[in-house]
Design a protein around this motif. Structure first.
Motif, PDB file in Angstrom:
ATOM      1  N   SER A 288       0.527  39.012  -3.298  1.00 58.26           N
ATOM      2  CA  SER A 288       0.717  37.888  -2.371  1.00 58.26           C
ATOM      3  C   SER A 288       2.082  37.895  -1.681  1.00 58.26           C
ATOM      4  CB  SER A 288       0.530  36.564  -3.124  1.00 58.26           C
ATOM      5  OG  SER A 288       1.562  36.374  -4.082  1.00 58.26           O
ATOM      6  N   MET A 289       2.853  38.952  -1.837  1.00 53.57           N
ATOM      7  CA  MET A 289       4.161  38.987  -1.165  1.00 53.57           C
ATOM      8  C   MET A 289       3.986  38.936   0.355  1.00 53.57           C
ATOM      9  SD  MET A 289       6.734  41.509  -3.278  1.00 53.57           S
ATOM     10  CE  MET A 289       5.659  42.934  -3.358  1.00 53.57           C
ATOM     11  N   VAL A 290       4.892  38.242   1.026  1.00 59.81           N
ATOM     12  CA  VAL A 290       4.835  38.075   2.479  1.00 59.81           C
ATOM     13  C   VAL A 290       5.884  38.996   3.122  1.00 59.81           C
ATOM     14  CG1 VAL A 290       5.080  36.459   4.402  1.00 59.81           C
ATOM     15  CG2 VAL A 290       4.048  35.700   2.247  1.00 59.81           C
ATOM     16  N   VAL A 291       5.408  39.928   3.946  1.00 56.91           N
ATOM     17  CA  VAL A 291       6.286  40.910   4.595  1.00 56.91           C
ATOM     18  C   VAL A 291       6.924  40.282   5.833  1.00 56.91           C
ATOM     19  CG1 VAL A 291       6.398  43.196   5.653  1.00 56.91           C
ATOM     20  CG2 VAL A 291       4.846  42.770   3.728  1.00 56.91           C
ATOM     21  N   MET A 292       8.230  40.520   6.007  1.00 56.32           N
ATOM     22  CA  MET A 292       8.957  39.966   7.142  1.00 56.32           C
ATOM     23  C   MET A 292       8.696  40.785   8.408  1.00 56.32           C
ATOM     24  SD  MET A 292      12.571  39.265   5.151  1.00 56.32           S
ATOM     25  CE  MET A 292      13.396  38.705   6.642  1.00 56.32           C
ATOM     26  N   LYS A 293       9.029  40.204   9.559  1.00 55.94           N
ATOM     27  CA  LYS A 293       8.869  40.889  10.833  1.00 55.94           C
ATOM     28  C   LYS A 293       9.770  42.125  10.885  1.00 55.94           C
ATOM     29  CE  LYS A 293       9.076  40.085  15.816  1.00 55.94           C
ATOM     30  NZ  LYS A 293       9.373  39.099  16.888  1.00 55.94           N
ATOM     31  N   GLY A 294       9.211  43.226  11.396  1.00 54.63           N
ATOM     32  CA  GLY A 294       9.978  44.468  11.508  1.00 54.63           C
ATOM     33  C   GLY A 294       9.843  45.351  10.282  1.00 54.63           C
ATOM     34  N   TRP A 295       8.990  44.955   9.323  1.00 54.30           N
ATOM     35  CA  TRP A 295       8.826  45.734   8.095  1.00 54.30           C
ATOM     36  C   TRP A 295       7.337  46.021   7.878  1.00 54.30           C
ATOM     37  CZ3 TRP A 295      12.976  47.249   4.950  1.00 54.30           C
ATOM     38  CH2 TRP A 295      14.217  46.736   5.334  1.00 54.30           C
ATOM     39  N   GLU A 311      10.582  48.162  15.637  1.00 48.35           N
ATOM     40  CA  GLU A 311      10.507  46.877  14.945  1.00 48.35           C
ATOM     41  C   GLU A 311       9.576  45.880  15.623  1.00 48.35           C
ATOM     42  OE1 GLU A 311      14.154  45.122  13.767  1.00 48.35           O
ATOM     43  OE2 GLU A 311      15.053  47.016  13.110  1.00 48.35           O
ATOM     44  N   PRO A 312       9.556  45.770  16.968  1.00 43.18           N
ATOM     45  CA  PRO A 312       8.663  44.782  17.593  1.00 43.18           C
ATOM     46  C   PRO A 312       7.187  45.011  17.266  1.00 43.18           C
ATOM     47  CG  PRO A 312      10.330  45.502  19.149  1.00 43.18           C
ATOM     48  CD  PRO A 312      10.429  46.428  17.980  1.00 43.18           C
ATOM     49  N   ASN A 313       6.821  46.246  16.924  1.00 42.92           N
ATOM     50  CA  ASN A 313       5.416  46.539  16.621  1.00 42.92           C
ATOM     51  C   ASN A 313       4.965  45.912  15.302  1.00 42.92           C
ATOM     52  OD1 ASN A 313       5.169  47.947  18.943  1.00 42.92           O
ATOM     53  ND2 ASN A 313       4.973  49.973  18.012  1.00 42.92           N
ATOM     54  N   ARG A 328       1.103  44.848  15.577  1.00 38.77           N
ATOM     55  CA  ARG A 328       0.705  43.983  16.675  1.00 38.77           C
ATOM     56  C   ARG A 328      -0.263  44.739  17.577  1.00 38.77           C
ATOM     57  NH1 ARG A 328       5.756  43.398  20.947  1.00 38.77           N
ATOM     58  NH2 ARG A 328       5.610  45.490  21.866  1.00 38.77           N
ATOM     59  N   GLU A 329      -0.894  44.015  18.487  1.00 39.92           N
ATOM     60  CA  GLU A 329      -1.887  44.623  19.369  1.00 39.92           C
ATOM     61  C   GLU A 329      -1.268  45.761  20.178  1.00 39.92           C
ATOM     62  OE1 GLU A 329      -4.983  43.306  22.955  1.00 39.92           O
ATOM     63  OE2 GLU A 329      -3.608  41.853  22.060  1.00 39.92           O
ATOM     64  N   GLY A 330      -1.993  46.864  20.230  1.00 40.58           N
ATOM     65  CA  GLY A 330      -1.526  48.024  20.989  1.00 40.58           C
ATOM     66  C   GLY A 330      -0.818  49.057  20.154  1.00 40.58           C
ATOM     67  N   SER A 331      -0.574  48.727  18.859  1.00 39.55           N
ATOM     68  CA  SER A 331       0.110  49.678  17.987  1.00 39.55           C
ATOM     69  C   SER A 331      -0.733  49.913  16.744  1.00 39.55           C
ATOM     70  CB  SER A 331       1.490  49.163  17.588  1.00 39.55           C
ATOM     71  OG  SER A 331       1.375  47.972  16.828  1.00 39.55           O
ATOM     72  N   SER A 332      -0.558  51.058  16.135  1.00 36.82           N
ATOM     73  CA  SER A 332      -1.297  51.404  14.930  1.00 36.82           C
ATOM     74  C   SER A 332      -0.605  52.587  14.285  1.00 36.82           C
ATOM     75  CB  SER A 332      -2.757  51.731  15.266  1.00 36.82           C
ATOM     76  OG  SER A 332      -2.824  52.840  16.162  1.00 36.82           O
ATOM     77  N   GLY A 333      -1.298  53.173  13.291  1.00 40.62           N
ATOM     78  CA  GLY A 333      -0.764  54.366  12.660  1.00 40.62           C
ATOM     79  C   GLY A 333       0.340  54.081  11.667  1.00 40.62           C
ATOM     80  N   PHE A 334       0.994  55.148  11.274  1.00 40.33           N
ATOM     81  CA  PHE A 334       2.059  55.113  10.280  1.00 40.33           C
ATOM     82  C   PHE A 334       3.199  54.221  10.753  1.00 40.33           C
ATOM     83  CE2 PHE A 334       5.903  56.952   8.367  1.00 40.33           C
ATOM     84  CZ  PHE A 334       5.543  56.926   7.033  1.00 40.33           C
ATOM     85  N   LEU A 335       3.498  53.147   9.971  1.00 40.69           N
ATOM     86  CA  LEU A 335       4.567  52.202  10.306  1.00 40.69           C
ATOM     87  C   LEU A 335       4.382  51.580  11.688  1.00 40.69           C
ATOM     88  CD1 LEU A 335       7.691  54.121   8.908  1.00 40.69           C
ATOM     89  CD2 LEU A 335       6.251  52.432   7.756  1.00 40.69           C
ATOM     90  N   LYS A 349       5.001  53.588  24.970  1.00 36.56           N
ATOM     91  CA  LYS A 349       6.067  53.281  24.021  1.00 36.56           C
ATOM     92  C   LYS A 349       7.365  53.010  24.746  1.00 36.56           C
ATOM     93  CE  LYS A 349       8.140  56.457  21.651  1.00 36.56           C
ATOM     94  NZ  LYS A 349       8.436  57.543  20.684  1.00 36.56           N
ATOM     95  N   ASP A 350       7.959  51.881  24.383  1.00 29.87           N
ATOM     96  CA  ASP A 350       9.295  51.540  24.837  1.00 29.87           C
ATOM     97  C   ASP A 350      10.191  51.477  23.606  1.00 29.87           C
ATOM     98  OD1 ASP A 350      10.853  50.073  27.342  1.00 29.87           O
ATOM     99  OD2 ASP A 350      11.486  49.311  25.382  1.00 29.87           O
ATOM    100  N   ASP A 351      11.290  52.206  23.639  1.00 26.27           N
ATOM    101  CA  ASP A 351      12.138  52.301  22.451  1.00 26.27           C
ATOM    102  C   ASP A 351      12.704  50.954  22.023  1.00 26.27           C
ATOM    103  OD1 ASP A 351      11.670  54.977  22.346  1.00 26.27           O
ATOM    104  OD2 ASP A 351      13.485  55.542  23.456  1.00 26.27           O
ATOM    105  N   THR A 352      12.789  50.026  22.952  1.00 30.12           N
ATOM    106  CA  THR A 352      13.337  48.707  22.631  1.00 30.12           C
ATOM    107  C   THR A 352      12.240  47.684  22.358  1.00 30.12           C
ATOM    108  OG1 THR A 352      15.278  49.145  24.002  1.00 30.12           O
ATOM    109  CG2 THR A 352      14.833  46.850  23.428  1.00 30.12           C
ATOM    110  N   GLU A 353      11.200  47.692  23.183  1.00 25.74           N
ATOM    111  CA  GLU A 353      10.150  46.686  23.109  1.00 25.74           C
ATOM    112  C   GLU A 353       8.937  47.127  22.306  1.00 25.74           C
ATOM    113  OE1 GLU A 353      10.550  43.675  24.192  1.00 25.74           O
ATOM    114  OE2 GLU A 353      12.544  44.116  25.001  1.00 25.74           O
ATOM    115  N   GLY A 354       8.892  48.385  21.891  1.00 29.24           N
ATOM    116  CA  GLY A 354       7.744  48.872  21.151  1.00 29.24           C
ATOM    117  C   GLY A 354       6.628  49.266  22.096  1.00 29.24           C
ATOM    118  N   CYS A 355       5.399  49.120  21.668  1.00 31.45           N
ATOM    119  CA  CYS A 355       4.248  49.488  22.479  1.00 31.45           C
ATOM    120  C   CYS A 355       3.959  48.378  23.476  1.00 31.45           C
ATOM    121  CB  CYS A 355       3.026  49.729  21.599  1.00 31.45           C
ATOM    122  SG  CYS A 355       3.173  51.186  20.526  1.00 31.45           S
ATOM    123  N   LEU A 356       3.972  48.735  24.774  1.00 30.02           N
ATOM    124  CA  LEU A 356       3.717  47.773  25.837  1.00 30.02           C
ATOM    125  C   LEU A 356       2.487  48.203  26.598  1.00 30.02           C
ATOM    126  CD1 LEU A 356       7.357  47.279  27.193  1.00 30.02           C
ATOM    127  CD2 LEU A 356       6.115  45.844  25.562  1.00 30.02           C
TER     128      LEU A 356
END
Length: 444
Positions: A288-295, A311-313, A328-335, A349-356
């Protein structure tokens, strides 16, 4: 000479009689031509002839102690006359005199210490006569027993009830106490036990997770948060932090330390420090552990979480969210490091915004470029078809002359294309997972 006995005198009569006239006094009777005195126990009361020839026996309840009695005397209360009616006698204890004529045994539930008149005493509630009839006393019931009015014997109080001496009923033991049969009082339940009902014969042990610290309780207390009770019949709870360590705690009414403090999670029956990237508030278990955003956490049995390269993904999870649910939507796979590329929707892929998501203009431009490429390929194929028809003989002769060279070239070209595809695939995957750049010239 005068006669030794008095002579019967005759009174003058108005008419002459064949013989002399006889007069008997009260208490006398006439026999053989003379008057005789009544014996004791008998009487005569005749004032005019004909004179009685015998005396009358005194009635029951009466007596006479003199001769020549004209009446009998009443026996005193509680006495009856003797058979000869010459005296009065007492009825025995346990009886009563009925109409001064007979002694009657006391019936069931009645008694007489001495003979009574007309009826015996009633034996009241809480007492008993001990005899079915002819009872001489009424005795109090012992504690632990009871009786109704007119009882011969006392009845014992059943288990769960009690009575004091001379009681007409038994009383239920109150909640928190018990008794055995024939009890004079109830006994409080000992510490570690309870009884929630009235009229009980046994106490109940407090169940696990609860305890009773005093005697005579009707319910057990639940162990408070941070405490636990591992066995039945406990007098007091145990403290988790004292017994197992400061990282352990419990919910209310627990039989063991089933929770960890907020910065630890429960792994089986062991509390472990939560890894970085997990919410530190609230009690948690492995699942039941809750994972934080970016992890990112791979499964609900994984003890570690990992920082996402984009991290945004990686979005914040809820209770027990793991794996692709964290992407998040538009991303998948390892991490969550791979941007989706489908025919209906494309992401880059945007290095700052993640998958756009690709814009509509970019999608339109890509479609135009694709159409241009297709047109060029078709033009080249048409040109080749024209040349092959016009110069068919020359091409055939050239192919026959250079057959060996063409065969070697085609094999090398196929190897080159396969190698190129492998390098491009490795480079794309390496970039998607934020790996280090490939060496030149493969990174060009």
């Amino acid at each position: 000479m005068p006669s030794p006995q008095p002579t019967v005198t005759s009174l003058p009569t108005p008419l002459p009689t064949p013989g002399p006239t006889v007069f008997c006094a009260l208490g006398e009777y006439f026999v053989n031509g003379s008057c005789m005195s009544c014996a004791m126990g008998k009487y005569s009361y005749v004032t005019a002839p004909p004179w009685p020839t015998s005396c009358t026996l005194c009635e029951l309840g009466k007596y006479s102690t003199v001769v020549k009695a004209s009446a009998c005397s009443d026996c005193a209360s509680g006495k009856i006359s003797s058979e000869a009616r010459t005296s009065c006698t007492d009825c025995s204890a346990g009886t009563f005199v009925l109409n001064k004529t007979s002694c009657v045994d006391c019936p069931s539930g009645y008694y007489a210490p001495t003979a009574q008149v007309d009826k015996c005493y009633e034996c009241s509630a809480g007492d008993h006569t001990k005899l079915l009839s002819k009872a001489t006393g009424c005795y109090g019931c012992n504690s632990g027993t009871h009786s109704e009015a007119l009882s011969v014997n006392c009845s014992e109080c059943g288990a769960g009830r009690f009575s004091t001496s001379r009681s007409d009923t038994c009383t239920n033991c109150s909640s928190g106490s018990i008794s055995t049969a024939r009890s004079a009082s109830c006994t409080k339940c000992s510490a570690g036990s309870y009884q929630d009902n009235e009229g009980a014969s046994q106490c109940k042990n407090c169940s696990i997770g609860t305890y009773s610290g005093s005697t005579g309780t009707s319910e057990c207390e639940s162990a408070a948060e941070g405490y636990y009770v591992p066995s039945e019949g406990a007098h007091s709870p145990l403290k988790c932090s004292t017994e197992l360590g400061s990282s352990y705690t419990s919910s209310e009414g627990s039989s063991w330390c089933d929770r960890c403090v907020s910065d630890h999670f429960m792994d089986g029956e062991r509390c472990r420090k939560k890894p970085e990237g997990v919410m530190m508030t609230g009690s948690s278990t492995m699942t039941s552990m809750v994972v934080m955003k970016g992890w990112y956490r791979f499964s609900d049995t994984a003890r570690m979480v990992y920082k996402c390269p984009l991290e945004p993904n990686c979005i914040s999870g809820s209770n027990g969210t793991v794996g692709q649910q964290l992407c998040r939507e538009g991303s998948s796979g390892f991490l969550c490091s791979v941007c989706d590329s489908r025919t209906d929707t494309s992401y880059y892929k945007d290095d700052t915004e993640g998958c756009l998501r690709c814009s509509s203009a970019r999608e339109a431009g890509g479609l135009t470029a694709l159409l241009v490429v297709i047109a060029v390929v078709l033009l080249i194929l048409a040109l080749l078809a024209y040349v092959s028809i016009k110069y068919k003989r020359r091409i055939k002769a050239w192919r026959e002359t250079n057959a060996e060279w063409l065969n070697k070239f085609s094999q090398k070209f196929i190897v080159f294309m396969i190698f190129t595809q492998i390098v491009v695939g490795i480079r794309a995957n390496h970039t998607a997972v934020s790996g280090t750049p490939l060496a030149e010239p493969y990174n060009s």
